[in-house]
Scaffold this motif. Structure first.
Motif, mmCIF file in Angstrom:
data_model
loop_
_atom_site.group_PDB
_atom_site.id
_atom_site.type_symbol
_atom_site.label_atom_id
_atom_site.label_comp_id
_atom_site.label_asym_id
_atom_site.label_seq_id
_atom_site.Cartn_x
_atom_site.Cartn_y
_atom_site.Cartn_z
ATOM 1 N N GLN A 280 -4.897 -0.883 7.420
ATOM 2 C CA GLN A 280 -5.865 -0.217 8.286
ATOM 3 C C GLN A 280 -5.187 0.822 9.175
ATOM 4 O O GLN A 280 -5.645 1.976 9.275
ATOM 5 N N VAL A 281 -4.087 0.423 9.818
ATOM 6 C CA VAL A 281 -3.381 1.344 10.708
ATOM 7 C C VAL A 281 -2.724 2.467 9.901
ATOM 8 O O VAL A 281 -2.713 3.633 10.335
ATOM 9 N N LYS A 282 -2.209 2.138 8.736
ATOM 10 C CA LYS A 282 -1.581 3.158 7.898
ATOM 11 C C LYS A 282 -2.586 4.237 7.496
ATOM 12 O O LYS A 282 -2.291 5.441 7.582
ATOM 13 N N HIS A 283 -3.769 3.839 7.093
ATOM 14 C CA HIS A 283 -4.769 4.823 6.680
ATOM 15 C C HIS A 283 -5.245 5.676 7.862
ATOM 16 O O HIS A 283 -5.558 6.859 7.684
ATOM 17 N N SER A 284 -5.266 5.085 9.038
ATOM 18 C CA SER A 284 -5.596 5.874 10.237
ATOM 19 C C SER A 284 -4.520 6.924 10.493
ATOM 20 O O SER A 284 -4.824 8.077 10.832
ATOM 21 N N PHE A 285 -3.261 6.530 10.306
ATOM 22 C CA PHE A 285 -2.162 7.474 10.511
ATOM 23 C C PHE A 285 -2.187 8.566 9.442
ATOM 24 O O PHE A 285 -1.950 9.750 9.745
ATOM 25 N N GLY A 344 3.532 0.748 12.739
ATOM 26 C CA GLY A 344 3.484 -0.231 13.817
ATOM 27 C C GLY A 344 2.071 -0.720 14.055
ATOM 28 O O GLY A 344 1.167 -0.508 13.230
ATOM 29 N N ASN A 345 1.839 -1.340 15.188
ATOM 30 C CA ASN A 345 0.477 -1.778 15.496
ATOM 31 C C ASN A 345 -0.369 -0.580 15.931
ATOM 32 O O ASN A 345 0.137 0.535 16.107
ATOM 33 N N GLU A 346 -1.648 -0.810 16.106
ATOM 34 C CA GLU A 346 -2.575 0.293 16.366
ATOM 35 C C GLU A 346 -2.216 1.067 17.636
ATOM 36 O O GLU A 346 -2.220 2.302 17.643
ATOM 37 N N GLN A 347 -1.902 0.374 18.704
ATOM 38 C CA GLN A 347 -1.563 1.039 19.967
ATOM 39 C C GLN A 347 -0.313 1.901 19.822
ATOM 40 O O GLN A 347 -0.290 3.065 20.256
ATOM 41 N N ASP A 348 0.717 1.342 19.202
ATOM 42 C CA ASP A 348 1.971 2.079 19.049
ATOM 43 C C ASP A 348 1.787 3.319 18.190
ATOM 44 O O ASP A 348 2.325 4.392 18.490
ATOM 45 N N MET A 349 1.036 3.192 17.106
ATOM 46 C CA MET A 349 0.851 4.331 16.201
ATOM 47 C C MET A 349 -0.034 5.409 16.814
ATOM 48 O O MET A 349 0.161 6.601 16.554
ATOM 49 N N THR A 350 -0.984 5.004 17.627
ATOM 50 C CA THR A 350 -1.817 5.993 18.325
ATOM 51 C C THR A 350 -0.968 6.808 19.291
ATOM 52 O O THR A 350 -1.052 8.045 19.334
ATOM 53 N N GLU A 351 -0.130 6.128 20.064
ATOM 54 C CA GLU A 351 0.747 6.813 21.015
ATOM 55 C C GLU A 351 1.761 7.681 20.277
ATOM 56 O O GLU A 351 2.031 8.823 20.682
ATOM 57 N N PHE A 352 2.310 7.143 19.188
ATOM 58 C CA PHE A 352 3.284 7.906 18.408
ATOM 59 C C PHE A 352 2.652 9.181 17.849
ATOM 60 O O PHE A 352 3.271 10.253 17.886
#
Length: 366
Positions: A280-285, A344-352
């Motif tokens: 899920q997080v990967k596809h968001s990234f 990473g997790n959703e929060q970390d990837m959003t910030e990154f």
């Protein structure tokens, strides 16, 4: 002292920068490590609960055969105990394979870029390394077949591939195997197999009976989150496994590692949950990358390699490091102007993503 001459030409493996070192160097309170493809969701709670019970009898050597763990793996994958070899991570099995099947006068074939330990250990054994460039991140299997000759000892297939993330399609893998001479060992390195998001996958374990020159490597370091305990395993033909065991170091897996891996195998709920979150997080990234015209390779792993950046991978690495994010520069991996990012997790990837966008925008504007 006289060491092997080749050691003067090689360097020790360089893992991702330690978090504590970054914290001290940049005076940061929060560090996010997205460099070594570890599980951001930790490891099984069942393993954590059981760990204190493994503390007894530390004065006793571990089971050198890894019998209980092998029995668990054999039942799970429907293979014989004599088809299994354990290693301190699959890295150690790679070293054992090179020691067993490579020597001066022989050669080994692999994709480039791929996992750095294939050529590293092959060169130490005195073998010739034939690195075949990938095509859009994929193994160039026809070119790899063409490179095989009577002196080829091992062909390495990393699927999904590290660092690109691509996997080898079922038909392509099977067609390749059919054409490889039976005396050449084919190593399928499946360290990231749990993350595959496709049905177009060649079942290497089911193929072992037809291809005795095939061995599959897997690990508990990635999806299972047991990287600190160093447990990997290989599954192959009994004759191949026997030869590897001859060079294997005695007691190479600790008692704690073996017991933890057994418990981890029983907690598939944790694995499924981790993989679902990763995807899920990967596809968001990846959607972020698409929206910002950032190129990336198709990934069936827990990392993404973005490439064709307007600056070097080292520059991106250094900037993100100063912001508290540790990633992997693609310059050191053989892909200039790229970086590999663990999901990473959703929060970390959003910030990154925000920080990456700001940096790339500033580079373009300057």
């Amino acid at each position: 002292m006289r060491a092997k001459q080749i050691l003067n030409e090689l360097t020790a493996y360089k893992p991702g920068k330690p978090m504590e070192e970054v914290r001290k160097e940049y005076g940061l309170d929060r560090i996010v490590k997205l460099a070594s493809n570890e599980n951001p969701y930790g490891f099984s709670a069942k393993v954590k609960e059981a760990l204190p019970t493994f503390a007894d009898e530390q004065e006793i050597y571990p089971d050198g055969y890894g019998t209980a763990l092998k029995e668990k793996l054999a039942k799970r994958f429907n293979v014989g105990l004599d088809q299994l070899v354990l290693g301190a991570g699959s890295d150690e099995i790679i070293m054992m394979l090179c020691r067993t099947f490579l020597a001066p006068g022989l050669n080994t074939i692999m994709a480039h870029p791929s996992f750095s330990q294939y050529p590293h250990h092959a060169l130490i054994e005195g073998a010739e390394v034939r690195a075949i460039e990938t095509k859009n991140g994929f193994h160039d299997l026809p070119a790899m077949l063409e490179a095989i000759d009577e002196k080829t000892g091992i062909v390495w297939l990393c699927t999904p591939n590290n660092p690109t993330g691509n996997h080898i399609a079922k038909a392509d893998f099977e067609n390749f195997l059919r054409q490889v001479p039976k005396e050449v060992l084919v190593v399928a390195d499946e360290a990231y197999v749990e993350f595959l998001e496709t049905d177009d996958y060649f079942d290497t374990l089911a193929a072992l009976s037809e291809y005795p020159n095939l061995i599959t490597l897997r690990t508990f370091s990635k999806a299972y989150g047991l990287a600190a305990l160093r447990v990997g395993y290989g599954i192959g033909h009994p004759e191949v496994i026997h030869k590897i065991n001859v060079v294997r170091s005695p007691f190479n897996n600790t008692t704690i590692a073996q017991k933890a891996a057994i418990v981890a195998l029983d907690d598939q709920e944790f694995i499924n949950d981790s993989i679902a979150k990763n995807n899920q997080v990967k596809h968001s990234f990846l959607a972020f990358c698409d929206a910002h015209q950032i190129k990336y390779y198709e990934s069936h792993t827990n990392f993404v390699l973005i490439y064709d950046l307007p600056v070097s991978g080292d520059s991106v690495f250094q900037h993100m490091l100063s912001k508290g994010f540790i990633i992997r520069s693609g310059d050191a991996l053989g892909i200039p102007n790229s970086v590999r990012i663990t999901i990473g997790n959703e929060q970390d990837m959003t910030e990154f993503s925000v920080l990456l966008d700001q940096f790339l925008t500033s580079v373009k504007e300057s």
